[in-house]
Motif scaffolding. Structure first.
Motif, mmCIF file in Angstrom:
data_model
loop_
_atom_site.group_PDB
_atom_site.id
_atom_site.type_symbol
_atom_site.label_atom_id
_atom_site.label_comp_id
_atom_site.label_asym_id
_atom_site.label_seq_id
_atom_site.Cartn_x
_atom_site.Cartn_y
_atom_site.Cartn_z
ATOM 1 N N HIS A 82 -31.426 -10.302 -1.095
ATOM 2 C CA HIS A 82 -30.895 -9.818 -2.374
ATOM 3 C C HIS A 82 -29.368 -9.735 -2.330
ATOM 4 O O HIS A 82 -28.694 -10.032 -3.319
ATOM 5 C CB HIS A 82 -31.479 -8.436 -2.698
ATOM 6 N N ILE A 83 -28.840 -9.337 -1.165
ATOM 7 C CA ILE A 83 -27.385 -9.290 -0.992
ATOM 8 C C ILE A 83 -26.787 -10.673 -1.226
ATOM 9 O O ILE A 83 -25.785 -10.838 -1.936
ATOM 10 C CB ILE A 83 -27.011 -8.795 0.427
ATOM 11 N N GLY A 84 -27.403 -11.672 -0.640
ATOM 12 C CA GLY A 84 -26.901 -13.038 -0.787
ATOM 13 C C GLY A 84 -26.946 -13.539 -2.221
ATOM 14 O O GLY A 84 -26.060 -14.287 -2.652
ATOM 15 N N ARG A 85 -27.944 -13.134 -2.967
ATOM 16 C CA ARG A 85 -28.083 -13.609 -4.352
ATOM 17 C C ARG A 85 -26.987 -13.099 -5.272
ATOM 18 O O ARG A 85 -26.584 -13.777 -6.211
ATOM 19 C CB ARG A 85 -29.456 -13.212 -4.902
ATOM 20 N N VAL A 86 -26.499 -11.894 -5.002
ATOM 21 C CA VAL A 86 -25.492 -11.318 -5.896
ATOM 22 C C VAL A 86 -24.078 -11.457 -5.350
ATOM 23 O O VAL A 86 -23.104 -11.158 -6.052
ATOM 24 C CB VAL A 86 -25.783 -9.828 -6.179
ATOM 25 N N ALA A 87 -23.942 -11.901 -4.117
ATOM 26 C CA ALA A 87 -22.638 -11.924 -3.460
ATOM 27 C C ALA A 87 -21.564 -12.694 -4.232
ATOM 28 O O ALA A 87 -20.440 -12.192 -4.388
ATOM 29 C CB ALA A 87 -22.773 -12.474 -2.042
ATOM 30 N N PRO A 88 -21.829 -13.906 -4.740
ATOM 31 C CA PRO A 88 -20.759 -14.610 -5.451
ATOM 32 C C PRO A 88 -20.218 -13.837 -6.651
ATOM 33 O O PRO A 88 -18.997 -13.739 -6.832
ATOM 34 C CB PRO A 88 -21.448 -15.918 -5.890
ATOM 35 N N ALA A 89 -21.095 -13.268 -7.459
ATOM 36 C CA ALA A 89 -20.651 -12.536 -8.648
ATOM 37 C C ALA A 89 -19.897 -11.261 -8.293
ATOM 38 O O ALA A 89 -18.971 -10.858 -8.992
ATOM 39 C CB ALA A 89 -21.845 -12.207 -9.545
ATOM 40 N N VAL A 90 -20.283 -10.631 -7.200
ATOM 41 C CA VAL A 90 -19.665 -9.365 -6.805
ATOM 42 C C VAL A 90 -18.326 -9.589 -6.108
ATOM 43 O O VAL A 90 -17.385 -8.799 -6.280
ATOM 44 C CB VAL A 90 -20.606 -8.563 -5.884
ATOM 45 N N LEU A 91 -18.207 -10.659 -5.332
ATOM 46 C CA LEU A 91 -17.062 -10.794 -4.427
ATOM 47 C C LEU A 91 -16.025 -11.836 -4.821
ATOM 48 O O LEU A 91 -14.889 -11.770 -4.324
ATOM 49 C CB LEU A 91 -17.569 -11.103 -3.015
ATOM 50 N N ARG A 92 -16.351 -12.791 -5.662
ATOM 51 C CA ARG A 92 -15.401 -13.882 -5.901
ATOM 52 C C ARG A 92 -14.062 -13.390 -6.453
ATOM 53 O O ARG A 92 -13.022 -13.995 -6.203
ATOM 54 C CB ARG A 92 -15.998 -14.934 -6.828
ATOM 55 N N HIS A 93 -14.075 -12.291 -7.205
ATOM 56 C CA HIS A 93 -12.824 -11.805 -7.777
ATOM 57 C C HIS A 93 -12.163 -10.736 -6.918
ATOM 58 O O HIS A 93 -11.150 -10.159 -7.308
ATOM 59 C CB HIS A 93 -13.063 -11.259 -9.187
#
Length: 312
Positions: A275-286
């Motif tokens: 689940h961490i991996g699934r949301v990581a791009p949206a949470v961390l890219r900015h």
């Protein structure tokens, strides 16, 4: 009342849809920022989601979820509220005239082209969104009212970027783009054309899917607090943020909250590294600092870190 395009009928843009669903389940997680090309369904998705939210929203309209558009040229008084001048002049009574923040309570406050909005207004918005309250003190008035809304901003990156400190205040940041697949483009046009020609019939076709999505959101909300969060998930979030060099701990905290919402939406009872991996791009890219020695973009850096840590 005009029909909104069904959320369930939106083709492609899975990251945008997931981010909006996360914000619908965990309404206190923070705002959603959607950057991308024009015509990629940003405003359509926001208005569509409002129609499938469960009726336990904290609104003054009996469960009707508002979607309030905030124009770029809005004044501070129009946004936060001000003295009702007409009543003051006619009766001498000091009365509060609610602004857009009051109207958005329990729903969405949507700002298109947020990257062009005045900085002081964005700061004000994010502070209110974080606290859930709007406090107005002026002309002898002192008013405090609920202002719990999901702040959604969208924009075209070619027209400018948000300040880094403002980007960090948004929980989720997603990118949209025009699909490359011919089949996907054809399906998008086919569905939109059918909706435009007969909105009622098209919406009726998707009623069952919309009702199922409403039930899914309601169930996820009710089960959110019970999602088990083992140390292994916390460790995965910390290792990922450390490997990417994110500042502070807001990244980890948001990763956990967003991943927990996804687990609840999936009907699962335990948070995992997946689940961490699934949301990581949206949470961390900015939240990533720019590395002058690394020419790869944020998305590539996150994907590389996820693969190295076996979280993809």
């Amino acid at each position: 009342m005009s029909q909104s395009y069904p959320f369930s009928a939106i083709v492609d843009q899975p990251e945008m849809k997931q981010a909006l669903l996360i914000a619908a389940v965990d309404r206190g997680i923070g705002g959603v920022l959607v950057f991308g090309e024009r015509g990629t369904g940003k405003s359509t998705a926001v208005r569509a989601l409002a129609r499938v939210l469960p009726e336990d929203e904290d609104t003054a309209d009996g469960g009707v979820v508002p979607v309030v558009d905030m124009p770029l040229g809005v004044t501070e008084d129009r946004l936060v509220g001000a003295l009702d001048i007409e009543k003051a002049l006619t009766s001498g009574e000091k009365s509060f005239q609610p602004g857009l923040l009051a109207k958005a309570d329990g729903g969405f406050l949507y700002i298109d082209e947020i990257n062009l909005l005045e900085d002081y207004l964005v700061d004000l918005l994010l502070d209110v969104a974080a606290s859930g309250e709007n406090i107005v003190e002026r002309e002898g008035l002192s008013v405090r009212h609920s202002a719990k809304f999901v702040l959604v901003g969208s924009g075209n990156p070619e027209e400018g970027e948000l300040r880094p400190q403002l980007l960090d205040r948004f929980a989720l940041s997603v990118d949209t783009k025009t699909p490359d697949s011919i089949e996907t483009r054809v399906e998008i046009v086919r569905r939109r054309d059918r909706f435009d020609r007969d909105p009622d019939a098209f919406v009726e076709e998707w009623t069952a899917d919309e009702q199922a999505l409403t039930s899914r959101i309601a169930r996820a909300r009710s089960e959110l607090a019970a999602i088990e969060t083992p140390d292994s998930a916390l460790t995965a979030a910390a290792r990922l943020c450390a490997s990417l060099g994110t500042d502070g701990l807001r990244g980890e905290l948001t990763l956990i909250r967003a991943a927990r919402a996804v687990a609840a939406l999936d009907g699962e009872t335990m948070l995992t590294a997946h689940h961490i991996g699934r949301v990581a791009p949206a949470v961390l890219r900015h939240r990533l600092r720019r590395d002058p020695l690394d020419e790869t973009g944020s998305n590539a850096r996150i994907e590389r870190a996820l693969a190295e840590l076996d979280l993809s």
